[in-house]
Design an enzyme around this catalytic site. Structure first.
Site, short mmCIF file in Angstrom:
data_model
loop_
_atom_site.label_atom_id
_atom_site.label_comp_id
_atom_site.label_asym_id
_atom_site.label_seq_id
_atom_site.Cartn_x
_atom_site.Cartn_y
_atom_site.Cartn_z
N SER A 9 0.80 -1.22 0.00
CA SER A 9 0.00 0.00 0.00
C SER A 9 0.83 1.27 0.00
O SER A 9 0.30 2.35 -0.23
CB SER A 9 -0.89 0.01 1.25
OG SER A 9 -0.09 0.04 2.42
N GLY A 11 2.63 1.77 2.83
CA GLY A 11 2.89 1.88 4.25
C GLY A 11 4.04 1.00 4.70
O GLY A 11 4.50 0.12 3.96
N ASP A 13 4.19 -1.40 7.00
CA ASP A 13 3.94 -2.81 7.27
C ASP A 13 3.97 -3.66 6.00
O ASP A 13 4.60 -4.72 5.97
CB ASP A 13 2.60 -2.98 7.97
CG ASP A 13 2.59 -2.32 9.35
OD1 ASP A 13 3.66 -2.27 9.98
OD2 ASP A 13 1.52 -1.85 9.78
N SER A 14 3.32 -3.20 4.95
CA SER A 14 3.33 -3.98 3.71
C SER A 14 4.71 -3.95 3.05
O SER A 14 5.14 -4.94 2.45
CB SER A 14 2.26 -3.47 2.74
OG SER A 14 2.46 -2.12 2.39
N CYS A 88 -14.27 -6.45 4.38
CA CYS A 88 -13.33 -6.14 3.30
C CYS A 88 -12.21 -7.16 3.21
O CYS A 88 -11.80 -7.54 2.11
CB CYS A 88 -12.74 -4.74 3.53
SG CYS A 88 -11.66 -4.18 2.21
N GLY A 112 0.61 -7.34 5.10
CA GLY A 112 1.31 -6.80 6.25
C GLY A 112 0.49 -6.81 7.53
O GLY A 112 0.75 -6.03 8.44
N CYS A 185 -10.44 3.21 6.09
CA CYS A 185 -9.60 3.77 5.03
C CYS A 185 -10.33 4.74 4.11
O CYS A 185 -9.76 5.73 3.68
CB CYS A 185 -8.96 2.64 4.22
SG CYS A 185 -10.12 1.65 3.24
#
Length: 349
Positions: A9, A11, A13-14, A88, A112, A185
Site C-alpha cells: 500500500s 505503508g 507494514d506492507s 473487506c 502486512g 480507510c
C-alpha cells in the site's frame, strides 16, 4: 524458487512484508489496490522502484464501492454498527489477492497484517500476533481455508516498534515516516458521521428524531439515528437530568431509546453469518473466550456455545458491555481464532 504476491500500500507494514519475504528467498511480486479516486497507478511504479520488485495496480474501485461502502452505509441505516474491515478482508483484500495470484500462477499470497497462521488438526487458523496492541486477528475471522492455506504473514512475530526500527536501520526511513491511517480507510480523515451525512440520500428527513425511555416517554430529540451508537451518552440533549445512555436504536421510527448504564450489560448473544475452521472445536471446547471489539472493554471469562436455528447462541460467564447489532463477535481458544460472526441481537438471562 517459491513465488508470492504481496499486497503493498505504500505503508511501512506492507513494505516490510515484501522485503522480509524477499530476504527469505521468495520471488516477490506486489499488487497495489486502487480503492478510491485519490489512488493512482503512479503508486505502483514508485513502490516497484523503492522495493525492487515488480508491482502492478488492481483497479477494484467499483466493487469496493458496491460492496464495502454500501455495506457501511447500509449498516448504519439499519440501526447497526458495522465493521467494514471485517467484510473487506475476506471479500476484497484477500480475495482479490488470491484471484490475481492465480491469474499469474503465483503460489503464495501475503499481507502486512499483524497475525500468525497456525495449522491444527489439518485446519488452518488465524492466530494472535506477538504485539497485543497491533494484533489484527479480530478483523480477520472471516478468512477461509483456501486463503489461510497459502497465506504468509511475516509480521506476526514482530512488534510494531521492532518493525519501525528494522526498516529505519535498513534505510527505508520514507516508509517509517509515513503517517498511518487510524480509521476506516475510505473516510479520508473524516469521522463516520460526516461521511454518512454526505452519502445518505434525503439525510434531512432524519433530523429531529425523538429520544424515549424504555416506557416510550419522549425525553429528547436527536439529529438522525444513523449518527449514534449503542453505549453513547453524549451528542444529544435530554429533558431529564439523569445520566442516560443509548441502549437501543429503532431505525424504523428514527428513534433512540435511552436507559441506565447497567442496561447496557448482556450475557446472551445471538450471532448470524458465523463461520469456523472447526465447528466441533468451537462448540465443544470449554475455554472459548469472546471479543466484541478489537480494543476496549471485552467480556471476561469463557462462554458456552450452541446452534439455535440460524444463529450461534452465546452464553457468557461474564456480561458484555454495550454490544451493538452489526458488530463482529470473535471467538478464541487460547490464541487461535476458532470462529466469528455478526451480532444479530442479545438479551439477558
Amino acid at each position: 524458487m517459491k513465488t508470492v504476491l504481496a499486497a503493498v500500500s505504500g505503508g511501512i507494514d506492507s513494505a516490510a512484508t515484501a522485503l522480509f519475504l524477499k530476504k527469505e528467498g521468495y520471488n516477490v511480486s506486489g499488487i497495489n489496490y486502487l480503492l478510491s479516486e485519490m489512488d493512482s497507478v503512479d503508486t505502483s511504479f514508485q513502490l516497484s522502484g523503492q522495493l525492487g520488485i515488480p508491482v502492478f495496480s488492481a483497479d477494484i474501485r467499483n466493487v469496493f464501492q458496491k460492496t464495502i461502502i454500501s455495506y457501511f452505509i447500509g449498516g448504519y441505516l439499519a440501526g447497526e454498527t458495522p465493521a467494514p474491515c471485517s467484510l473487506c478482508n475476506p471479500v476484497i483484500k484477500w480475495k482479490y489477492l488470491q484471484k490475481y495470484a492465480d491469474k499469474h500462477g503465483i503460489e503464495y499470497i501475503a499481507t502486512g497484517h499483524y497475525i500468525n497462521i497456525a495449522k491444527t488438526n489439518n485446519k488452518y487458523f488465524v492466530q494472535k500476533a506477538k504485539d497485543p496492541v497491533k494484533d489484527q486477528s479480530y478483523y480477520l475471522w472471516g478468512l477461509g481455508q483456501e486463503i489461510l492455506s497459502r497465506a504468509l504473514t511475516p509480521l506476526g512475530n514482530y512488534t510494531k516498534t521492532e518493525i519501525k526500527t528494522i526498516m529505519s536501520e535498513k534505510g527505508y526511513e520514507n516508509f517509517s515516516r509515513k503517517k498511518e491511517s487510524m480509521s476506516v480507510c475510505f473516510l479520508g480523515g473524516k469521522n463516520y458521521t460526516e461521511f454518512l451525512k454526505e452519502n445518505i440520500p434525503d439525510v434531512a428527513n432524519l433530523q429531529n428524531g425523538i429520544i424515549t425511555d424504555k416506557s416510550g416517554n419522549t425525553i429528547g430529540k436527536h439529529s438522525g439515528y444513523p449518527f449514534y451508537t449503542v453505549g453513547q451518552k453524549r451528542g444529544f440533549n435530554l429533558t431529564v437530568e439523569e445520566e442516560l445512555f443509548i441502549i437501543r436504536i429503532d431505525a424504523e421510527n428514527n428513534r433512540l431509546i435511552c436507559g441506565k448504564k447497567e442496561e447496557l450489560l448482556s450475557n446472551i448473544l445471538y450471532i448470524r453469518d458465523f463461520i469456523s475452521p472447526d465447528i466441533e472445536m468451537l462448540l465443544n471446547s470449554t475455554n472459548i473466550s469472546v471479543k466484541i471489539r478489537g480494543l476496549g472493554i471485552n467480556p471476561e471469562g469463557f462462554c458456552r456455545l450452541s446452534i439455535e436455528g440460524n444463529f450461534l447462541k452465546v452464553i457468557l460467564s461474564d456480561q458484555a458491555y454495550a454490544p451493538a447489532k452489526g458488530q463482529p463477535v470473535v471467538f478464541y481458544k487460547d490464541d487461535l481464532v476458532v470462529g466469528g460472526g455478526i451480532l444479530d441481537h442479545y438479551e439477558n438471562l
